[in-house]
Structures are given as C-alpha cells and as structure tokens.
Write an enzyme that holds these catalytic residues in place. Structure first.
Site, PDB file in Angstrom:
ATOM      1  N   THR A 185       0.834  -1.202   0.000  1.00 31.53           N
ATOM      2  CA  THR A 185       0.000   0.000   0.000  1.00 31.53           C
ATOM      3  C   THR A 185       0.867   1.249   0.000  1.00 31.53           C
ATOM      4  OG1 THR A 185      -1.696  -1.209   1.218  1.00 31.53           O
ATOM      5  CG2 THR A 185      -1.872   1.194   1.198  1.00 31.53           C
ATOM      6  N   GLY A 186       1.961   1.233   0.765  1.00 29.70           N
ATOM      7  CA  GLY A 186       2.857   2.382   0.789  1.00 29.70           C
ATOM      8  C   GLY A 186       3.423   2.699  -0.580  1.00 29.70           C
TER       9      GLY A 186
ATOM     10  N   GLU B 103       5.139   4.822   7.877  1.00 30.77           N
ATOM     11  CA  GLU B 103       5.723   3.787   8.738  1.00 30.77           C
ATOM     12  C   GLU B 103       5.216   2.468   8.194  1.00 30.77           C
ATOM     13  OE1 GLU B 103       5.824   0.842  10.747  1.00 30.77           O
ATOM     14  OE2 GLU B 103       4.471   1.769  12.209  1.00 30.77           O
TER      15      GLU B 103
ATOM     16  N   CYS C  51       4.371  -4.007  14.676  1.00 25.21           N
ATOM     17  CA  CYS C  51       5.404  -3.800  13.664  1.00 25.21           C
ATOM     18  C   CYS C  51       6.816  -3.850  14.235  1.00 25.21           C
ATOM     19  CB  CYS C  51       5.170  -2.486  12.932  1.00 25.21           C
ATOM     20  SG  CYS C  51       5.128  -1.051  14.012  1.00 25.21           S
TER      21      CYS C  51
END
Length: 483
Positions: free
Chosen positions: A242-243, A258, A292
């Site tokens: 997605t980033g 992030e 994460c």
C-alpha cells in the site's frame, strides 16, 4: 507438543469465528465485526471516490477553522481530550477489545498511551513555535533581526491501521491538530469505531468538527484522497504494498510513512537469560504478534541457545490464548480468520522447507496460538517477511559479526533488540545494526510516544513520535526585519 490453555466466551461457538453475521451490509454501509466471534458490533457509512469534492470542501473549511485557533486554543482542546479519554478509559478499552481483539489488559495500556500522546501533542502546540535566527552573525546582516515560525501545511490525509486502533490515530490527529492543520482521517475498515470515538472526544473538548473528517471506504477511495492536489501531506501507517501505491499516486506532496518491520533480537551469551526470555516472550506475542516492532527473529549465541530455547518455549506454552475480554487471557485473536490462516500458512511453508515447530501452530478460528519455530531457512517468507502474527523464529549464531549480518539481512528495519552485559559490545552492535531504533537489554518492541519512531533502509520515510510528527506536519516561515 503441548499448547497453551484456551479461554472462550460462554456465548461463543468453540470455533471463535463461526458465529454468523447478524445482517448483510446495507448499500453505503460498512459493517464492523468482533474479530473473536465475528459478530457484527456496528456499522459506519461508506464513502466512494465520487465523494472526493465534498470531502475536500469540508477539509478546506476545516483548515480555515483551524487557522482561527490560537496555540492556546489548540493546547486546550488536546489537553481536555486527554482528560476526557482518561475519564472514559474503561469504555475505550472495552471498545478496543471488541473491535480490535486486543486483550483487556493490553487495551487498557493502549488507552493510557493514547492519553500520553494527546498530552504530548497539547504541549507541542504551545512550545514548538519556531526559533530566533541570528541574522547579525553573518556579514552584511548586522541590521537585520528575525525568526522562523512553524506553520501548518493545510490538509493532511491520515491513514491508520488496525493494530493500535486508538493510539496510532492519536499519533496522527494529535500533532496535526496541534499544528493547525485539518485532517481527512481514513482509519482501517476493520477498526473504524475506535477512531470515531476519539474524534468524538476531540469535538466534545471544543474542536470545531470540520477540522477532522472521518471517512471509510476501499482502496479506490484512498487512492483518490492521496492523489488530490490540495492535500499537502499523506501520513500512512501500514504495509509496503500500500505504501508503494501511495508513493506512486501521491504526486508532489509530503509523505510520512511507517511501513512495518521484521525485528531481530540478538541475545549474547553474557546476557541475563531469564530477563531476555521474559522480554522476548512479551515482545513476540503482545497484541497477538500484530506489532510492527514485535520480536520476530530471535538470534541466540550458541553457548546459551539450549538454555534460552528451553526457557522461551516453556514460557510460551504457559500463555493463555482465547477470549480477549477475559482478564487472564494473554493472547487474543488476530484481527480476522484470514489473518490467522495466513500465519498458519507461513509456518506450514517453513516446515515444508525444513523448519521445526517447538510449540504452538494451532488455530481455532481467528485465534492462532503463540508459536515458536527454529531451523527456518533464510529463503523462507517467515524469515524474510513481516509475519505480523504470534510467531517467533529462533536461530543460533556463533560470532558478533554473524549476529549482525543475520540481523541486517532484511531490506527494511524499524527496531532491533540487543541483550548483553558488556556495555562496549552493546554500543558497538547498536552502531552497526541498521534500524530506526536499537533497544539494549530490552525487546525490540519497546517504545515511548515521545521518541522518534520510523524505519531504516527501504521504505524509510519520516518519523512519528509527537514532536517529530508535528515537525513533519508543519513548515518553517522566515520573518526578517531590516532596521
């Protein structure tokens, strides 16, 4: 192979996600499910890319309203929100349990952290205003005086994940409101209710409602938002795929991302082994491993590997998995059955490649038991990729160089952990490891909400932590007076 005990709600089927949904989603509606038993617990309105003009118009109005607020006003709104959240902590924690599946003890801690995040944001509104510039320190500028201020960017799009459904939203909204921006907030479709709860508290605390617009929708909506020319910053916490899509579509605007990690923890032979075991168990299995900076790859020096391995497996087997609302539960469900099935496949694939399961690897609906694996080939996805699941991989090493090489194999890194009683080694290894943070004599998942938080190597883009997010969400403006 033994497994930890399980607890279940009396009114839930033994299979934790077998209960049918109460009803189908209506047109324009997004249903929210309890990840433990899959019951519908709420619904929110669904937006589409066709709503973009309306959303931007509201955000434009919100920015105008934000510009009317003084720093004192913004500080007061955020401090009052922190107080309201503290007063309604039990309600917030119960909502996190039902919507995100965190255990009640973990949910209470998240609420306390969110209170801190909001208070830090309130302080940023009042203190991080800019600096005096010593113009007269430079030749030819002796008759000049001036300063720079930190000014809001404008419209911020904030996209948040499900794993810290309250505090990660606070980490977006707190600094953005403190800085004087307006925000279009798109929380995870799996945990929208917690985000809306926090926005409601901000409004109750005196924030003009148009400053934050909460939207719910699919990837197409997100793409429309991040590509909008009026948006000045996209703040995203989530996955690499997605980033990358956001980066491709965003155009000329600031990006703060992030994007996850695959944290190594190095345990040297001179470490306090019982303390390392306890920290690594917490680091690996907190929030059902959906963390994460969770301890995924635990690298143990060969001299103490057997001792660590036995204690770590025994401690893992003692964890209680199941109903997150039960005070005794240590590990709740994953966010969905699909997420638990993915975790199961990761381990199956590693075992097929030669790895051995030491404990766990049992799934009951969305509950995946804390799992310890060793002998994972370095080519396996379980070693190379972020598991985001309650899975710990043990690996032995002989030398410091070998440990650092194993730790740094992955092309992205958030945090790492190092356990040793040798201060020189601790400092040397912390300098050599490529990561956004190195926790010495602690698990990789340690974090306080004021520290800079972000990744190293691939995908590193900006920092969170209130002060640092505030600076990402502002821009300097210089005022110079010639006298």
């Amino acid at each position: 192979m033994s497994a930890p005990a399980a607890t279940h709600r009396p009114d839930a089927a033994h299979n934790a996600v077998a209960a049918p949904a109460a009803h189908d989603a209506a047109p324009g509606e997004l249903l929210v499910h309890d990840p433990y038993d899959d019951r519908v617990i709420g619904a929110v309105p669904r937006s589409t890319p066709e709503d973009l003009d309306r959303l931007l118009a509201r955000a434009r109005s919100g920015f105008a309203a934000a510009r009317e607020l003084t720093r004192y006003d913004r500080h007061g709104i955020l401090e009052r929100t922190a107080s309201l959240l503290r007063a309604r902590a039990d309600e917030a924690a119960a909502l996190i349990v039902r919507e995100a599946g965190k255990t009640i003890r973990q949910a209470r801690k998240e609420v306390r952290r969110a209170v801190t995040t909001l208070s830090l944001s309130a302080e940023a509104a009042r203190s991080n205003a800019g600096e005096v510039i010593p113009f007269d320190a430079f030749e030819g500028s002796g008759n000049r005086r001036g300063w720079f201020t930190r000014e809001p960017l404008g419209i911020v799009v904030a996209i948040t994940p499900y794993n810290d459904a309250l505090n990660l939203v606070a980490h977006k909204l707190g600094p953005a409101v403190a800085a004087g921006n307006s925000v279009i907030l798109k929380p995870s479709p799996l945990t929208p209710l917690t985000a809306r709860f926090l926005v409601g508290l901000l409004i109750e605390a005196g924030m003009p409602p148009e400053i934050v617009t909460v939207v719910h929708g699919d990837r197409e909506l997100a793409q429309a938002l991040v590509s909008a020319r009026e948006v000045r910053l996209v703040s995203f916490t989530g996955g690499f795929t997605t980033g990358e899509a956001i980066a491709r579509g965003a155009g000329l605007k600031r990006l703060a991302m992030e994007l996850g990690g695959n944290a190594p923890v190095i345990v040297f032979a001179d470490a306090d082994i019982p303390a390392a075991v306890e920290a690594c168990v917490s680091g690996a299995f907190w929030a059902a491993g959906q963390n994460c900076v969770g301890a995924q790859r635990i690298l143990v020096q060969r001299e103490v590997h057997e001792e660590f391995r036995a204690a770590f497996v025994a401690r893992t087997r003692a964890l209680i998995a199941g109903d997150p609302s039960d005070e005794v539960t240590d590990v709740g469900p994953m966010i969905s059955r699909a997420a638990a099935e993915r975790a199961e496949r990761l381990v199956d694939d590693a075992v097929a490649a030669g790895a051995a399961v030491l404990t766990g690897h049992r799934r009951d609906g969305s509950v995946y038991w804390p799992t310890v694996v060793e002998g994972v080939p370095f080519s396996c996805a379980l070693w190379c990729d972020e598991a985001f699941a309650p899975i710990a991989v043990l690996s032995a090493f002989d030398t410091e160089d070998e440990a650092v090489a194993q730790a740094d194999e992955i092309e992205y890194a958030l945090h790492a952990g190092v356990f040793t009683s040798d201060l020189s080694r601790a400092l040397r290894v912390s300098e050599r490891i490529e990561a956004g943070g190195v926790m010495i004599n602690d698990s990789s998942d340690y974090r306080v909400d004021s520290m800079p938080f972000g990744g190293a190597k691939y995908g590193s883009m900006g920092r969170e932590g209130v002060r640092f997010a505030f600076e990402e969400m502002t821009q300097p403006k210089v005022v110079c007076i010639s006298t």
